[in-house]
Motif scaffolding. Structure first.
Motif, PDB file in Angstrom:
ATOM      1  N   ILE A 104       0.902  -1.154  -0.014  1.00 14.52           N
ATOM      2  CA  ILE A 104       0.126   0.099  -0.083  1.00 14.52           C
ATOM      3  C   ILE A 104       0.884   1.059  -0.128  1.00 14.52           C
ATOM      4  O   ILE A 104       0.577   2.205  -0.696  1.00 14.52           O
ATOM      5  N   ILE A 105       1.817   1.289   0.810  1.00 12.00           N
ATOM      6  CA  ILE A 105       2.903   2.361   0.823  1.00 12.00           C
ATOM      7  C   ILE A 105       3.552   2.878  -0.717  1.00 12.00           C
ATOM      8  O   ILE A 105       3.541   3.739  -0.882  1.00 12.00           O
ATOM      9  N   ALA A 106       4.027   1.529  -1.088  1.00  9.15           N
ATOM     10  CA  ALA A 106       4.615   1.794  -2.346  1.00  9.15           C
ATOM     11  C   ALA A 106       3.558   2.540  -3.444  1.00  9.15           C
ATOM     12  O   ALA A 106       3.878   3.029  -4.163  1.00  9.15           O
ATOM     13  N   ALA A 107       2.231   1.793  -3.300  1.00  9.90           N
ATOM     14  CA  ALA A 107       1.313   2.470  -4.353  1.00  9.90           C
ATOM     15  C   ALA A 107       1.280   3.959  -3.828  1.00  9.90           C
ATOM     16  O   ALA A 107       1.121   4.620  -4.969  1.00  9.90           O
ATOM     17  N   LEU A 108       1.202   4.356  -2.821  1.00  9.12           N
ATOM     18  CA  LEU A 108       0.809   5.590  -2.381  1.00  9.12           C
ATOM     19  C   LEU A 108       1.957   6.727  -2.922  1.00  9.12           C
ATOM     20  O   LEU A 108       1.710   7.717  -3.178  1.00  9.12           O
ATOM     21  N   ARG A 109       3.361   5.978  -2.720  1.00  8.03           N
ATOM     22  CA  ARG A 109       4.378   6.581  -3.301  1.00  8.03           C
ATOM     23  C   ARG A 109       4.407   6.905  -4.581  1.00  8.03           C
ATOM     24  O   ARG A 109       4.738   7.745  -5.212  1.00  8.03           O
ATOM     25  N   GLN A 110       3.839   5.783  -5.462  1.00  7.07           N
ATOM     26  CA  GLN A 110       3.777   5.967  -6.920  1.00  7.07           C
ATOM     27  C   GLN A 110       2.865   6.909  -7.397  1.00  7.07           C
ATOM     28  O   GLN A 110       3.043   7.550  -8.201  1.00  7.07           O
ATOM     29  N   ALA A 111       1.821   6.953  -6.696  1.00  5.08           N
ATOM     30  CA  ALA A 111       0.748   7.788  -6.900  1.00  5.08           C
ATOM     31  C   ALA A 111       0.792   9.384  -6.252  1.00  5.08           C
ATOM     32  O   ALA A 111      -0.095   9.987  -6.410  1.00  5.08           O
ATOM     33  N   GLU A 112       2.062   9.720  -5.707  1.00  5.80           N
ATOM     34  CA  GLU A 112       2.376  10.747  -5.281  1.00  5.80           C
ATOM     35  C   GLU A 112       1.357  11.080  -3.965  1.00  5.80           C
ATOM     36  O   GLU A 112       0.969  12.407  -4.037  1.00  5.80           O
ATOM     37  N   GLY A 113       0.972  10.063  -3.295  1.00  7.38           N
ATOM     38  CA  GLY A 113       0.090  10.406  -2.197  1.00  7.38           C
ATOM     39  C   GLY A 113      -1.543  10.537  -2.640  1.00  7.38           C
ATOM     40  O   GLY A 113      -2.373  10.620  -1.681  1.00  7.38           O
ATOM     41  N   ASN A 114      -1.677  10.617  -3.594  1.00  3.94           N
ATOM     42  CA  ASN A 114      -3.163  10.408  -4.216  1.00  3.94           C
ATOM     43  C   ASN A 114      -3.937   9.122  -4.042  1.00  3.94           C
ATOM     44  O   ASN A 114      -3.331   8.360  -4.812  1.00  3.94           O
ATOM     45  N   ARG A 115      -4.891   9.298  -2.987  1.00  2.00           N
ATOM     46  CA  ARG A 115      -5.348   8.043  -2.604  1.00  2.00           C
ATOM     47  C   ARG A 115      -6.311   7.323  -3.578  1.00  2.00           C
ATOM     48  O   ARG A 115      -6.241   6.109  -3.754  1.00  2.00           O
ATOM     49  N   SER A 116      -6.958   8.177  -4.387  1.00  2.00           N
ATOM     50  CA  SER A 116      -7.745   7.393  -5.395  1.00  2.00           C
ATOM     51  C   SER A 116      -6.858   6.788  -6.454  1.00  2.00           C
ATOM     52  O   SER A 116      -7.248   5.554  -6.746  1.00  2.00           O
ATOM     53  N   ARG A 117      -5.907   7.494  -6.922  1.00  2.00           N
ATOM     54  CA  ARG A 117      -4.825   6.903  -7.921  1.00  2.00           C
ATOM     55  C   ARG A 117      -4.328   5.375  -7.310  1.00  2.00           C
ATOM     56  O   ARG A 117      -4.167   4.406  -7.813  1.00  2.00           O
ATOM     57  N   ALA A 118      -3.822   5.717  -5.939  1.00  2.00           N
ATOM     58  CA  ALA A 118      -3.343   4.443  -5.264  1.00  2.00           C
ATOM     59  C   ALA A 118      -4.214   3.328  -5.240  1.00  2.00           C
ATOM     60  O   ALA A 118      -3.925   2.257  -5.253  1.00  2.00           O
ATOM     61  N   ALA A 119      -5.436   3.724  -4.838  1.00  2.00           N
ATOM     62  CA  ALA A 119      -6.579   2.490  -4.794  1.00  2.00           C
ATOM     63  C   ALA A 119      -6.627   1.982  -6.143  1.00  2.00           C
ATOM     64  O   ALA A 119      -6.810   0.780  -6.255  1.00  2.00           O
ATOM     65  N   ALA A 120      -6.603   2.608  -7.226  1.00  3.95           N
ATOM     66  CA  ALA A 120      -6.596   2.076  -8.482  1.00  3.95           C
ATOM     67  C   ALA A 120      -5.572   1.235  -9.034  1.00  3.95           C
ATOM     68  O   ALA A 120      -5.593   0.077  -9.427  1.00  3.95           O
ATOM     69  N   GLU A 152      -1.950   9.398   8.419  1.00  6.90           N
ATOM     70  CA  GLU A 152      -2.418  10.135   7.185  1.00  6.90           C
ATOM     71  C   GLU A 152      -1.563  11.499   7.237  1.00  6.90           C
ATOM     72  O   GLU A 152      -1.325  12.100   6.268  1.00  6.90           O
ATOM     73  N   GLU A 153      -0.562  11.902   8.536  1.00  7.19           N
ATOM     74  CA  GLU A 153       0.229  12.841   8.467  1.00  7.19           C
ATOM     75  C   GLU A 153       1.434  12.325   7.826  1.00  7.19           C
ATOM     76  O   GLU A 153       1.976  13.433   7.157  1.00  7.19           O
ATOM     77  N   GLY A 154       1.486  11.193   7.482  1.00  2.18           N
ATOM     78  CA  GLY A 154       2.746  10.940   6.505  1.00  2.18           C
ATOM     79  C   GLY A 154       2.506  11.274   4.852  1.00  2.18           C
ATOM     80  O   GLY A 154       3.416  11.020   4.229  1.00  2.18           O
ATOM     81  N   LEU A 155       1.337  11.599   4.581  1.00  2.00           N
ATOM     82  CA  LEU A 155       0.536  12.028   3.327  1.00  2.00           C
ATOM     83  C   LEU A 155       0.501  13.474   3.258  1.00  2.00           C
ATOM     84  O   LEU A 155       0.037  14.005   2.110  1.00  2.00           O
ATOM     85  N   SER A 156       1.055  14.384   4.393  1.00  2.14           N
ATOM     86  CA  SER A 156       0.659  15.555   4.186  1.00  2.14           C
ATOM     87  C   SER A 156       1.315  16.277   3.045  1.00  2.14           C
ATOM     88  O   SER A 156       2.398  15.798   2.694  1.00  2.14           O
ATOM     89  N   GLY A 157       0.813  17.300   2.414  1.00  2.00           N
ATOM     90  CA  GLY A 157       1.397  17.839   1.329  1.00  2.00           C
ATOM     91  C   GLY A 157       1.150  17.531   0.148  1.00  2.00           C
ATOM     92  O   GLY A 157       1.500  17.846  -0.949  1.00  2.00           O
ATOM     93  N   THR A 158       0.386  16.322   0.186  1.00  2.00           N
ATOM     94  CA  THR A 158      -0.066  15.514  -1.241  1.00  2.00           C
ATOM     95  C   THR A 158      -1.460  15.577  -1.584  1.00  2.00           C
ATOM     96  O   THR A 158      -2.402  15.993  -0.573  1.00  2.00           O
ATOM     97  N   SER A 159      -1.874  15.183  -2.566  1.00  2.00           N
ATOM     98  CA  SER A 159      -3.274  15.176  -2.857  1.00  2.00           C
ATOM     99  C   SER A 159      -4.050  14.075  -2.239  1.00  2.00           C
ATOM    100  O   SER A 159      -3.571  12.988  -2.436  1.00  2.00           O
ATOM    101  N   ALA A 160      -5.274  14.446  -1.950  1.00  2.00           N
ATOM    102  CA  ALA A 160      -6.048  13.448  -1.092  1.00  2.00           C
ATOM    103  C   ALA A 160      -6.733  12.416  -2.287  1.00  2.00           C
ATOM    104  O   ALA A 160      -6.881  11.613  -2.225  1.00  2.00           O
ATOM    105  N   GLY A 161      -6.984  13.335  -3.370  1.00  2.00           N
ATOM    106  CA  GLY A 161      -7.620  12.275  -4.276  1.00  2.00           C
ATOM    107  C   GLY A 161      -9.138  12.167  -4.141  1.00  2.00           C
ATOM    108  O   GLY A 161      -9.446  11.722  -2.960  1.00  2.00           O
TER     109      GLY A 161
END
Length: 606
Positions: free
Chosen positions: A561-577, A597-606
């Motif tokens: 999951i964290i790898a996907a979040l990093r690949q999606a630059e924190g955008n959770r919709s894209r990470a879920a996809a 959640e704080e670990g994703l600060s500054g990125t798009s919530a998506g």
């Protein structure tokens, strides 16, 4: 009041079913490119747009191919705001053959209200039930997924649906916007048999969506609401802190006892307690002053631990000013070194594993004694430095402390010179002939790695202190961090969050203080002056932070999951996809697997 007039596309004359099917088939066969099928005459523009998106996305038209995503999160903000609205709407539609559907932003159905067994069976056969993916990308044109793409109301009747399983239905759908951000966060649709559906369903869906959006103004997150309730119950008792892994609530008097370091130590201390016997009184330092807190574990806040802390015993009536903390990083070791130095005027040893902060400890001791910087020589370089003995003797004669570092690297040919220097440092008075204080010789070493000649040197001097591995000195880490960061220019100095400090406290530091220093210097180089979240640390560290409480399968899932979040630059919709799951499922896994959640600060919530 005049009745609402539907938009022109809704006052259309519906095309015959066979005409719709033929037009749809032509579009699928010929495609949507420049030489593809033209829009069918009389086909509503929103349906034509949706069909073309469906073809491009490769949506399925086959019956029985609708995908089940996962269990739904019934405690999501959207579901909690929608439930009372759906209850009222269900009562209104009780005598009609109309079902109500709610989807999240991804198009996954999260709620269904069907009026009777016959209708539920009909919708079950079409996989129109909680947990199934009704996004336009998955099954093409439909009242839920298309409403999300169109960002407004749509009416889809019969074969206007892209998937054949829905052709017997008519659906009026509309998007639901978050009242704060204005973003589409889901959709609502009313569905009925195609031959009985009425256009009034569009107006009803719109009104229900508006009420859901309004309800979200007053519907906080479940965990935050429970934390807030606990805080309100305790806030008049004096300084109080209520916290879970990612939220802290405190009153003004409690705020003065918290900073990044004390928050991290407080959280780790609370997690380590045995709560089987109820509330506990804990001795704890808050902002560098020791005191007692009365801590309660809150068991009614859902996933993850949460605590309420009352500060009950402080040395002073007012919160203390923060005092200098030069020595706190090694209080116990520093006290022992001072005590040994006071009893013996001779050479001292400071031993411990490689990188455990031995030189750091000596520097703190020398600084506390009011002396100048120590004169440091590397034992492994003495053989190539012919004048090292005279340099060291001159420094000691001038009152400076001389440190021979890494005695385990000493070559046998240099051992006699070190023993001679150690003998020279002995003085019955500890004074030079002119009355000044004689400088001290200090040897640092890892005894386990010392050759025999280095061991004999160690046996000749007084043991000042044996430094334990950093893994056994977790409380010293925050101040070590502060000391190391102070060496970095302020504009380049990274800012560590409380969650990041918690990860540092949980790491076992096989590379000792050297590893800690390298991590902090790398952060300063890669993210100068930036706020540091746990996921900016090396991957091995934030993986290990939750390893003790997770199974091997959960650890693997967390890493993915964290790898996907990093690949999606924190955008959770894209990470879920990327992960092939719904966004609601992703949010639930973020909480369950301790992905802050704080670990994703500054990125798009998506």
């Amino acid at each position: 009041m005049a009745p609402t007039t539907p938009s022109p596309s809704w006052r259309r004359t519906h095309l015959a079913d066979d005409v719709l099917r033929a037009a749809k088939e032509d579009l699928v066969v010929r495609g949507v490119g420049p030489y593809g099928a033209d829009p069918a005459p009389g086909l509503p523009v929103e349906i034509d747009r949706s069909w073309r998106r469906s073809v491009t996305a490769g949506a399925t038209r086959a019956i029985g191919r609708i995908t089940y995503v996962d269990e739904v999160d019934t405690e999501s903000e959207l579901c909690r705001a929608a439930n009372p609205v759906l209850d009222r709407l269900e009562e209104t539609l009780a005598d009609m053959q109309v079902a109500i559907f709610l989807s999240d932003r991804t198009g996954q159905i999260v709620a269904r209200r069907a009026p009777g067994r016959t209708e539920r069976t009909r919708f079950d056969a079409a996989h129109a039930a909680e947990g199934f993916d009704f996004s336009e990308e998955s099954i093409g044109t439909n009242g839920l997924g298309t409403a999300i793409h169109e960002s407004g109301a749509v009416f889809v009747r019969g074969p206007e649906h892209y998937n054949e399983a829905l052709e017997h239905l008519a659906c009026a759908g509309t998007g639901i916007r978050h009242p704060g951000t204005g973003r589409i966060i889901g959709s609502l649709a009313l569905a009925a048999p195609a031959d009985t559906a009425e256009m009034m369903m569009v107006a009803m869906a719109r009104e229900a969506a508006r009420r859901i959006s309004e309800g979200m103004h007053t519907t906080p997150g479940a965990r935050e609401a429970a934390l807030s309730q606990s805080f309100r119950r305790l806030r008049d008792k004096g300084p109080v802190i209520v916290l879970n892994s990612d939220t802290v609530l405190t009153n003004v008097t409690g705020l003065s006892f918290l900073d990044v370091e004390s928050h991290a130590r407080l959280w780790e201390t609370l997690l380590s307690q045995d709560w089987a016997t109820g509330s506990r009184v804990i001795d704890l330092d808050l902002r560098a002053v020791p005191g007692q807190v009365l801590a309660h574990r809150l068991d009614d806040l859902g996933e993850g631990p949460a605590f309420a802390v009352e500060v009950v015993d402080r040395p002073d009536a007012q919160p203390p000013r923060r005092r200098p903390r030069l020595d706190r990083s090694t209080d116990r070791d520093l006290t022992q070194l001072r005590s040994t130095a006071a009893r013996s005027a001779g050479a001292l040893s400071v031993t411990g594993p490689p990188g455990s902060g031995k030189l750091h400890l000596v520097r703190r001791w020398v600084e506390g004694e009011g002396g100048g910087p120590p004169f440091v020589l590397e034992c492994g370089e003495l053989a190539t430095r012919p004048d090292w003995r005279s340099e060291a003797a001159d420094a000691m004669a001038a009152g400076h402390t001389v440190v021979l570092r890494r005695l385990e690297d000493l070559e046998q040919a240099s051992a006699s010179g070190v023993r001679t220097l150690a003998d020279h440092s002995l003085s019955p008075t500890g004074r030079r002939p002119d009355g000044g204080r004689l400088g001290r010789l200090v040897l640092t070493a890892d005894p386990a790695s010392c050759p025999p000649w280095s061991r004999r040197v160690l046996d000749q001097v007084t043991e000042g202190v044996r430094v334990a591995p950093l893994s056994g000195r977790a409380p010293t880490i925050p101040c070590l961090v502060e000391t190391i960061l102070a060496e970095i220019d302020r504009p380049r100095r990274p800012i560590l969050s409380a969650a990041t400090m918690q990860v540092l406290l949980r790491w076992d530091w096989p590379g000792e203080v050297t590893e800690l220093r390298r991590v902090l210097l790398d952060l300063a180089a890669e993210r100068p002056g930036e706020s540091i979240s746990p996921y900016h640390l090396p991957e091995r560290m934030w993986e290990a932070a939750n390893r003790a409480s997770l199974s091997r399968m959960e650890i693997a899932e967390r890493t993915e999951i964290i790898a996907a979040l990093r690949q999606a630059e924190g955008n959770r919709s894209r990470a879920a996809a990327l992960l092939g799951i719904g966004r609601t499922t992703l949010y639930r896994k973020l909480a369950a697997l301790g992905i802050e959640e704080e670990g994703l600060s500054g990125t798009s919530a998506g």
